[in-house]
Write a protein that holds these residues in place. Structure first.
Motif, PDB file in Angstrom:
ATOM      1  N   UNK A  56      -4.021  -5.395  -5.211  1.00  0.00           N
ATOM      2  CA  UNK A  56      -4.004  -3.972  -5.509  1.00  0.00           C
ATOM      3  C   UNK A  56      -5.245  -3.251  -5.003  1.00  0.00           C
ATOM      4  N   UNK A  57      -6.319  -3.968  -4.740  1.00  0.00           N
ATOM      5  CA  UNK A  57      -7.513  -3.347  -4.172  1.00  0.00           C
ATOM      6  C   UNK A  57      -7.197  -2.808  -2.783  1.00  0.00           C
ATOM      7  N   UNK A  58      -6.271  -3.439  -2.081  1.00  0.00           N
ATOM      8  CA  UNK A  58      -5.891  -3.006  -0.736  1.00  0.00           C
ATOM      9  C   UNK A  58      -5.244  -1.645  -0.691  1.00  0.00           C
ATOM     10  N   UNK A  59      -4.793  -1.145  -1.823  1.00  0.00           N
ATOM     11  CA  UNK A  59      -4.202   0.187  -1.868  1.00  0.00           C
ATOM     12  C   UNK A  59      -5.233   1.235  -1.455  1.00  0.00           C
ATOM     13  N   UNK A 111       0.835  -1.198   0.000  1.00  0.00           N
ATOM     14  CA  UNK A 111       0.000   0.000   0.000  1.00  0.00           C
ATOM     15  C   UNK A 111       0.874   1.254   0.000  1.00  0.00           C
ATOM     16  N   UNK A 112       1.859   1.286   0.872  1.00  0.00           N
ATOM     17  CA  UNK A 112       2.750   2.441   0.974  1.00  0.00           C
ATOM     18  C   UNK A 112       3.551   2.633  -0.312  1.00  0.00           C
ATOM     19  N   UNK A 113       4.008   1.540  -0.882  1.00  0.00           N
ATOM     20  CA  UNK A 113       4.820   1.594  -2.101  1.00  0.00           C
ATOM     21  C   UNK A 113       4.050   2.223  -3.258  1.00  0.00           C
ATOM     22  N   UNK A 114       2.800   1.819  -3.442  1.00  0.00           N
ATOM     23  CA  UNK A 114       2.043   2.337  -4.575  1.00  0.00           C
ATOM     24  C   UNK A 114       1.497   3.732  -4.318  1.00  0.00           C
ATOM     25  N   UNK A 115       1.299   4.105  -3.074  1.00  0.00           N
ATOM     26  CA  UNK A 115       0.951   5.496  -2.783  1.00  0.00           C
ATOM     27  C   UNK A 115       2.132   6.395  -3.134  1.00  0.00           C
ATOM     28  N   UNK A 155       4.024  15.164  -7.026  1.00  0.00           N
ATOM     29  CA  UNK A 155       4.016  15.616  -5.641  1.00  0.00           C
ATOM     30  C   UNK A 155       5.280  15.214  -4.896  1.00  0.00           C
ATOM     31  N   UNK A 156       5.974  14.200  -5.382  1.00  0.00           N
ATOM     32  CA  UNK A 156       7.189  13.717  -4.739  1.00  0.00           C
ATOM     33  C   UNK A 156       8.260  13.567  -5.818  1.00  0.00           C
TER      34      UNK A 156
END
Length: 162
Positions: free
Chosen positions: A96-99, A52-56, A65-66
């Motif tokens: 990927x839904x967990x993102x 989740x953190x990786x794809x954000x 933004x980054x």
């Protein structure tokens, strides 16, 4: 043939929803998840957080933004390649839904994803039967239920990884 396929999917969905609620309501009534203390909690759930953190971070990088996008991360053990680390289990469509889930609800999402995978086991059985041209909707639907709710799946539910 189309009517029989729709009938099979409706029968299987109805039967499996009833069984999922009945069989797994015990877990939820005792506020227990499907994560196994030895494997799921120390390995799979942190990997799911990391995905989740990786794809954000990837979305932030692509939107501008980054300005940095780490391909190598020292938070992985003694350091490692992020994409290879995630490719162990988690680069699959359902993960990927967990993102899009909140961090506070990711445990519940993990458990729901296990139930979705059990449902999809039966869908794969139905697809095989359609390919083999089995035409009895009741037999195919009950075969899918038996296949997806077998003792093997019930025992190894803790390994249905996210």
């Amino acid at each position: 043939m189309k009517n029989k396929i729709v009938k099979v999917f409706l029968l299987y969905t109805a039967i499996s929803l009833i069984l999922l609620v009945v069989l797994y309501s015990v877990f939820f009534s005792y506020k227990k998840g499907f994560g196994w203390e030895i494997d799921s909690l120390p390995v799979q759930l942190p990997l799911f957080y990391y995905l989740r953190d990786y794809f954000i971070r990837a979305i932030e990088y692509l939107s501008g933004a980054n300005n940095s996008y780490p391909l190598y991360d020292f938070r992985i053990g003694l350091g490692g390649d992020s994409l290879d680390f995630l490719a162990m289990w988690y680069l699959e469509p359902l993960s990927f839904i967990g993102i899009f889930s909140n961090v506070s609800n990711i445990d519940l999402f993990y458990d729901c994803l296990v139930l979705v995978r059990i449902y999809l086991i039966g869908i794969s059985f139905i697809a095989l039967c359609i390919y083999d041209e089995k035409d009895n909707p009741w037999a195919v639907a009950w075969g899918a239920v038996i296949y997806s709710f077998s003792g093997y799946v019930m025992y190894y539910i803790r390994y249905l990884q996210v």
